[in-house]
Design a protein around this motif. Structure first.
Motif, PDB file in Angstrom:
ATOM      1  N   SER A 145      39.252  39.530  44.774  1.00 40.85           N
ATOM      2  CA  SER A 145      38.253  40.156  43.914  1.00 40.85           C
ATOM      3  C   SER A 145      37.912  41.519  44.500  1.00 40.85           C
ATOM      4  O   SER A 145      37.804  41.670  45.714  1.00 40.85           O
ATOM      5  N   GLN A 147      35.324  44.974  43.670  1.00 39.51           N
ATOM      6  CA  GLN A 147      34.253  45.496  42.829  1.00 39.51           C
ATOM      7  C   GLN A 147      33.836  46.871  43.324  1.00 39.51           C
ATOM      8  O   GLN A 147      33.494  47.044  44.492  1.00 39.51           O
ATOM      9  N   ARG A 148      33.877  47.857  42.422  1.00 33.63           N
ATOM     10  CA  ARG A 148      33.382  49.202  42.739  1.00 33.63           C
ATOM     11  C   ARG A 148      31.875  49.168  42.527  1.00 33.63           C
ATOM     12  O   ARG A 148      31.404  48.840  41.443  1.00 33.63           O
ATOM     13  N   GLU A 151      28.623  42.328  35.097  1.00 35.83           N
ATOM     14  CA  GLU A 151      30.000  42.486  34.629  1.00 35.83           C
ATOM     15  C   GLU A 151      30.040  42.615  33.106  1.00 35.83           C
ATOM     16  O   GLU A 151      29.434  41.817  32.381  1.00 35.83           O
TER      17      GLU A 151
END
Length: 81
Positions: A28, A30-31, A44
């Protein structure tokens, strides 16, 4: 394992390639921020319009970034786009 990585300039799949080198798959990614913008409370799939001051900040950051890149590097990048 949870890892936090900060990049000044990210290339395509750079984090995945770095982690692959160490045989550590990325499950996974995530920025959480880009320039002065942060993810904040957005979940999200959510989005919101940028505020005028955020747009101006991004423009200033983009101008500062283009000034800090040597002319030779800029022209080679522009040719590859």
């Amino acid at each position: 394992t949870l890892i936090s990585i900060t990049l000044q300039e990210g290339r395509n799949r750079e984090i995945r390639r770095m982690m692959n080198y160490f045989h550590h798959p990325v499950l996974s990614l995530q920025r959480i921020s880009m320039g002065s913008l942060t993810l904040g409370e957005l979940k999200e799939g959510e989005y919101r319009p940028l505020q005028k001051h955020e747009i101006e900040l991004l423009k200033q950051e983009a101008m500062a970034q283009s000034v800090s890149i040597p002319a030779a590097s800029r022209s080679s990048r522009e040719g590859s786009m």
